[in-house]
Design an enzyme around this catalytic site. Sequence first.
Site, PDB file in Angstrom:
ATOM      1  N   ASN A  10      81.474   1.985  80.953  1.00  0.00           N
ATOM      2  CA  ASN A  10      80.210   2.611  80.890  1.00  0.00           C
ATOM      3  C   ASN A  10      80.089   3.513  79.907  1.00  0.00           C
ATOM      4  O   ASN A  10      79.225   4.475  79.615  1.00  0.00           O
ATOM      5  CB  ASN A  10      79.790   3.198  82.074  1.00  0.00           C
ATOM      6  CG  ASN A  10      79.283   2.342  83.267  1.00  0.00           C
ATOM      7  OD1 ASN A  10      78.695   1.596  83.147  1.00  0.00           O
ATOM      8  ND2 ASN A  10      79.958   2.478  84.534  1.00  0.00           N
ATOM      9  N   LYS A  14      82.635   3.731  73.268  1.00  0.00           N
ATOM     10  CA  LYS A  14      83.897   2.520  73.286  1.00  0.00           C
ATOM     11  C   LYS A  14      83.296   1.189  72.966  1.00  0.00           C
ATOM     12  O   LYS A  14      83.911   0.527  72.276  1.00  0.00           O
ATOM     13  CB  LYS A  14      84.501   2.450  74.782  1.00  0.00           C
ATOM     14  CG  LYS A  14      85.715   3.671  74.965  1.00  0.00           C
ATOM     15  CD  LYS A  14      86.350   3.334  76.190  1.00  0.00           C
ATOM     16  CE  LYS A  14      87.325   4.282  76.632  1.00  0.00           C
ATOM     17  NZ  LYS A  14      88.017   3.717  78.163  1.00  0.00           N
ATOM     18  N   ASP A  70      92.103   1.530  79.035  1.00  0.00           N
ATOM     19  CA  ASP A  70      92.356   2.855  79.741  1.00  0.00           C
ATOM     20  C   ASP A  70      93.580   3.671  78.699  1.00  0.00           C
ATOM     21  O   ASP A  70      94.589   2.840  78.160  1.00  0.00           O
ATOM     22  CB  ASP A  70      93.306   2.837  81.047  1.00  0.00           C
ATOM     23  CG  ASP A  70      92.960   4.285  81.537  1.00  0.00           C
ATOM     24  OD1 ASP A  70      91.785   4.691  82.018  1.00  0.00           O
ATOM     25  OD2 ASP A  70      93.917   5.399  81.952  1.00  0.00           O
ATOM     26  N   PHE A 150      85.047  10.449  69.306  1.00  0.00           N
ATOM     27  CA  PHE A 150      84.965  10.969  70.603  1.00  0.00           C
ATOM     28  C   PHE A 150      86.153  11.516  71.359  1.00  0.00           C
ATOM     29  O   PHE A 150      86.973  11.746  70.666  1.00  0.00           O
ATOM     30  CB  PHE A 150      84.173  10.021  71.763  1.00  0.00           C
ATOM     31  CG  PHE A 150      85.166   8.991  72.062  1.00  0.00           C
ATOM     32  CD1 PHE A 150      85.399   7.829  71.284  1.00  0.00           C
ATOM     33  CD2 PHE A 150      85.698   9.041  73.386  1.00  0.00           C
ATOM     34  CE1 PHE A 150      86.246   6.946  71.509  1.00  0.00           C
ATOM     35  CE2 PHE A 150      86.531   7.947  73.633  1.00  0.00           C
ATOM     36  CZ  PHE A 150      86.948   6.939  72.975  1.00  0.00           C
ATOM     37  N   GLY A 151      86.194  12.228  72.354  1.00  0.00           N
ATOM     38  CA  GLY A 151      87.230  12.757  73.078  1.00  0.00           C
ATOM     39  C   GLY A 151      88.076  13.638  72.140  1.00  0.00           C
ATOM     40  O   GLY A 151      87.481  14.577  71.523  1.00  0.00           O
ATOM     41  N   HIS A 178      95.146   3.255  68.562  1.00  0.00           N
ATOM     42  CA  HIS A 178      95.550   2.714  69.673  1.00  0.00           C
ATOM     43  C   HIS A 178      94.698   1.673  70.421  1.00  0.00           C
ATOM     44  O   HIS A 178      95.208   0.410  70.571  1.00  0.00           O
ATOM     45  CB  HIS A 178      95.762   3.815  70.880  1.00  0.00           C
ATOM     46  CG  HIS A 178      94.444   4.672  70.813  1.00  0.00           C
ATOM     47  ND1 HIS A 178      94.028   5.423  70.003  1.00  0.00           N
ATOM     48  CD2 HIS A 178      93.420   4.985  72.041  1.00  0.00           C
ATOM     49  CE1 HIS A 178      93.004   6.099  70.365  1.00  0.00           C
ATOM     50  NE2 HIS A 178      92.634   5.664  71.394  1.00  0.00           N
ATOM     51  N   ARG A 179      93.301   1.885  70.361  1.00  0.00           N
ATOM     52  CA  ARG A 179      92.477   0.795  71.228  1.00  0.00           C
ATOM     53  C   ARG A 179      92.382  -0.521  70.116  1.00  0.00           C
ATOM     54  O   ARG A 179      92.267  -1.624  70.707  1.00  0.00           O
ATOM     55  CB  ARG A 179      91.125   1.618  71.196  1.00  0.00           C
ATOM     56  CG  ARG A 179      90.253   0.640  72.088  1.00  0.00           C
ATOM     57  CD  ARG A 179      89.160   1.203  72.619  1.00  0.00           C
ATOM     58  NE  ARG A 179      89.246   2.381  73.429  1.00  0.00           N
ATOM     59  CZ  ARG A 179      89.150   3.761  72.597  1.00  0.00           C
ATOM     60  NH1 ARG A 179      88.893   3.804  71.485  1.00  0.00           N
ATOM     61  NH2 ARG A 179      89.663   4.821  73.309  1.00  0.00           N
TER      62      ARG A 179
HETATM   63  P1  IMP Z   1      89.878   6.248  79.044  1.00  0.00           P
HETATM   64  O1  IMP Z   1      90.523   6.345  80.363  1.00  0.00           O
HETATM   65  O2  IMP Z   1      90.194   5.077  78.208  1.00  0.00           O
HETATM   66  O3  IMP Z   1      88.350   6.379  79.152  1.00  0.00           O
HETATM   67  O4  IMP Z   1      90.350   7.582  78.336  1.00  0.00           O
HETATM   68  C1  IMP Z   1      90.498   8.639  78.792  1.00  0.00           C
HETATM   69  C2  IMP Z   1      90.242  10.102  77.713  1.00  0.00           C
HETATM   70  O5  IMP Z   1      91.219   9.832  76.598  1.00  0.00           O
HETATM   71  C3  IMP Z   1      88.809   9.766  77.198  1.00  0.00           C
HETATM   72  O6  IMP Z   1      87.889  10.581  78.288  1.00  0.00           O
HETATM   73  C4  IMP Z   1      88.968  10.663  76.030  1.00  0.00           C
HETATM   74  O7  IMP Z   1      89.064  12.079  76.271  1.00  0.00           O
HETATM   75  C5  IMP Z   1      90.433  10.113  75.664  1.00  0.00           C
HETATM   76  N1  IMP Z   1      90.334   9.102  74.533  1.00  0.00           N
HETATM   77  C6  IMP Z   1      90.239   7.875  74.669  1.00  0.00           C
HETATM   78  N2  IMP Z   1      90.462   7.090  73.441  1.00  0.00           N
HETATM   79  C7  IMP Z   1      90.387   7.931  72.581  1.00  0.00           C
HETATM   80  C8  IMP Z   1      90.056   7.977  71.359  1.00  0.00           C
HETATM   81  O8  IMP Z   1      90.006   6.963  70.841  1.00  0.00           O
HETATM   82  N3  IMP Z   1      89.995   9.107  70.641  1.00  0.00           N
HETATM   83  C9  IMP Z   1      89.941  10.397  71.175  1.00  0.00           C
HETATM   84  N4  IMP Z   1      90.008  10.419  72.602  1.00  0.00           N
HETATM   85  C10 IMP Z   1      90.412   9.538  73.365  1.00  0.00           C
END
Ligand code: IMP
Length: 194
Positions: A10, A14, A70, A150-151, A178-179
Amino acid sequence: MENELLFATNNAHKLREIQEIIGDSYHILSLKDIQLDIEIPETSDTIEDNASQKAQFIFDKTGRNCFADDTGLEIEALDGRPGVYSARYAGEECSFEDNMRKVLEEMDQIQNRKAIFRCIVCLIFEGNEYLFEGRVEGVILPAKRGKGGFGYDPVFLPDGFDQTFAEMPPYLKNGISHRGKAITRMIRFLETLE
Ligand code: IMP
């Protein structure tokens, strides 16, 4: 439609990133596209199990080929924290800002700034589950830089670059992230099945 995959998230940031990474080879459907308005559980204590839990949950609901990701930010000097708790590091209802503030406070005076973003993508294709990993190494800066992404993007400087993830244009972040790596591995795998 051919080559259609449902993305179990959601998170609009991403979704945009994944669409940019995948390009035209697969048509990515969001939960919104199929009118599925649902909270996805994320209660495991490893990123592998969380990715699998999210993908399996959406597969059970829809029966469609789907994937979930994740990510954890693993900081060496903090014994791998925030890790699997990256999203909620500063508390249940916290913002990205709160999380970054907590990390920067904990890293105050710490010399070893090494960190890794580790992403697991779980694909469920024709009922079978497959996991793909992507990592990017870097350092945690002492202060935020940049407005994009973000994040933790504003405090993460990937090795070999002088822009944080939040300062980079999206194509550059996606090419090394990473993604980006985990998703590219998934797409290559899917191409071997064709
Ligand atoms: P998720 O479980 O994949 O949603 O990632 C957990 C948390 O890691 C997110 O709420 C972000 O705070 C952080 N995060 C995930 N991917 C990224 C990114 O590409 N850049 C920065 N923070 C990230």
